[in-house]
Design a protein around this motif. Sequence first.
Motif, PDB file in Angstrom:
ATOM      1  N   THR A  25       1.118  -0.932   0.524  1.00 58.96           N
ATOM      2  CA  THR A  25       0.268  -0.252  -0.209  1.00 58.96           C
ATOM      3  C   THR A  25       0.912   1.339   0.010  1.00 58.96           C
ATOM      4  O   THR A  25       1.931   1.211   0.288  1.00 58.96           O
ATOM      5  N   GLU A  26       0.448   1.770  -0.046  1.00 55.15           N
ATOM      6  CA  GLU A  26       1.321   3.776  -0.171  1.00 55.15           C
ATOM      7  C   GLU A  26       1.939   4.065   1.620  1.00 55.15           C
ATOM      8  O   GLU A  26       2.925   4.313   1.018  1.00 55.15           O
ATOM      9  N   GLU A  56       4.586   1.566   1.655  1.00 54.81           N
ATOM     10  CA  GLU A  56       5.690   2.478   0.632  1.00 54.81           C
ATOM     11  C   GLU A  56       6.433   3.873   1.428  1.00 54.81           C
ATOM     12  O   GLU A  56       7.748   3.987   1.570  1.00 54.81           O
TER      13      GLU A  56
END
Length: 143
Positions: free
Chosen positions: A3-4, A7
């Motif tokens: 997922t962002e 990250e």
Amino acid sequence: MLTEALEGLAAAGGSALVGAAATDAWQAVRTSAARLLSRGDDGQEQYAIERLDRTAAEIERATDEDRQQLRDKLRTRWTGQLEMLLEEHPEAADELRELIECVRAELPAARESWVQNNTAEAGGIQYITQGGDINVGRGPAGA
């Protein structure tokens, strides 16, 4: 696929590791980081310590002119390693957050720095707010 948020967590972890390397905080950080990376495997923990120590040694040996470029390269490398760790062991996210907080607490405020470079070209206009929204591109028509 991460997922962002994960990250971003990996990127913060990479920055924290490289930021702590070659500082007084390094011994405590490297031990915690090696434990995190090895996931309880003693052989992997020793390997992680060796890799982390190489990172610190590279930074110590770098000239002032080369140090920032080297830090950027190492930050990218460690971010990638932490992304792979989080892909395989998403439960490690809380431990990584704790490591990042440990680094922030250990580093003196003078070691923390941020650089923001903004370039507007070809008549582009940027409205930048540090720590808030970032707007990049042309302004309203007629501006």
